[in-house]
Design a protein around this motif. Sequence first.
Motif, short mmCIF file in Angstrom:
data_model
loop_
_atom_site.label_atom_id
_atom_site.label_comp_id
_atom_site.label_asym_id
_atom_site.label_seq_id
_atom_site.Cartn_x
_atom_site.Cartn_y
_atom_site.Cartn_z
N ALA A 264 0.84 -1.20 0.00
CA ALA A 264 0.00 0.00 0.00
C ALA A 264 0.87 1.25 0.00
N SER A 269 -5.25 2.23 -0.43
CA SER A 269 -4.61 2.02 -1.72
C SER A 269 -4.07 0.60 -1.82
N SER A 270 -3.75 0.19 -3.03
CA SER A 270 -3.23 -1.16 -3.23
C SER A 270 -2.44 -1.23 -4.53
N SER A 277 -4.56 0.52 -7.37
CA SER A 277 -5.56 1.50 -6.92
C SER A 277 -4.87 2.48 -5.99
N LEU A 278 -4.65 3.71 -6.47
CA LEU A 278 -3.91 4.72 -5.71
C LEU A 278 -4.73 5.98 -5.56
N GLY A 279 -4.57 6.61 -4.42
CA GLY A 279 -5.07 7.96 -4.23
C GLY A 279 -3.90 8.91 -4.45
N ARG A 364 -3.71 9.54 5.46
CA ARG A 364 -3.66 8.24 4.81
C ARG A 364 -2.25 7.69 4.66
#
Length: 408
Positions: A264, A269-270, A277-279, A364
């Motif tokens: 992460a 996120s991953s 999958s990111l912010g 986060r």
Amino acid sequence: MTRRATAFFSALEALLVVAAGAGVPLTVLTVMWAVQFEFQVDLIDLWKAGAIIWMLGHGVAVTVQLDAETVAGLGIEAAGDPFTITLALTGFLLITALLGVRLGRRLREHPHRIIGELVAVTGVVALSALIQWLVANPGATPDPVQATLFPGLVYGLGLAIGSIGATNPARVRLRELWGLIPVAVRGVAEVVVRAGVASVATVVAAGALVTTLALFLGFTDVIALYQGVQSGVLGGIALTLAQLALLPSIVIWTTSYLVGPGFALGAGSSVSPLGVSLGPVPAIPVLGALPAPDFAPGFLVLLVPVIASFVAGVMLRERLLDVLGPDRRPEGWAALAGVLAGVVAGAVMAALAFLASGAAGPGRLAVVGPDPLEVGLWMLVIAAITIPLGLLAGGAKQVVAERLAASR
């Protein structure tokens, strides 16, 4: 060499160890103070920051309280509250451990080895405590216990590894106790440990290779991030050194990706084989090597740990047969040894993931890196299945070879 001389040179060694690690960020920040900041900032504050960076390199938790101006510039709501950074810059940790291994080897047959080891470790602990006391401030406060003990523990671990084979009474006694265990049990235990560690080491080597390839393929994005940061020449050098300090952790992130769970870069996120999958993420150039969101090779990447574990089993088949002798059937022992080796592999992988994960900032960013438990369990399952198959397949290979030889 006398006891006093041994103690003196060991104390000097401890000073050099701390200077070698802390000196890198201190030197870079001092040059930036003179050239880039043109003597306009407080040099003592920069030195304190460099010392804190060295502590972070050994896993020391640092509590940060940003001032209002910095919080406004970041635009992160949670940045106004105190937050803790625990993500280790493991390059510093690796340097300290390797210097410990070096001294351990030098003192291996020394008549006053124990004195040398005790003085060296005590010296690192004392210097770490002094640095912690000097750099503590409301803006960045290292955990006093961790800051005092962690560098010494890392150095002591390196010393212990380097001094393996020494002849002090404690180690001699341990070897005597080990010798009381039946030969077959000892041999199987050695196969278990070697297979588990070898499978993890092979996957980590593959992770390093994949990291290098990703940086090469993502070179354009990495350069674009460097240009976007606009840090100048010296700032770029400092940023590069910081990324090099984080590089061992990045290799473990890639290894966790190959094992399956991934890692992460922020809560929620991953980065895994099933997709990315990111912010919002920090503008760190090395992150330009991350896979694209639509890149999802799936469980195809699991071939890496599967093959690594299988090959480890095949390579250690002969060793297991030598231990068991001709009177024991190897099938049951191979299954048992393989499963136990899987447990070892899972534990080692979980420990590496733990070192490479932690909090990197407020909000986060409190969740960065792989999940140690998840990565360890995945490695355990993969290795516990494929290492026994490798141990058994080694026998099948031998049978085929014998039949081919007989047919000729």
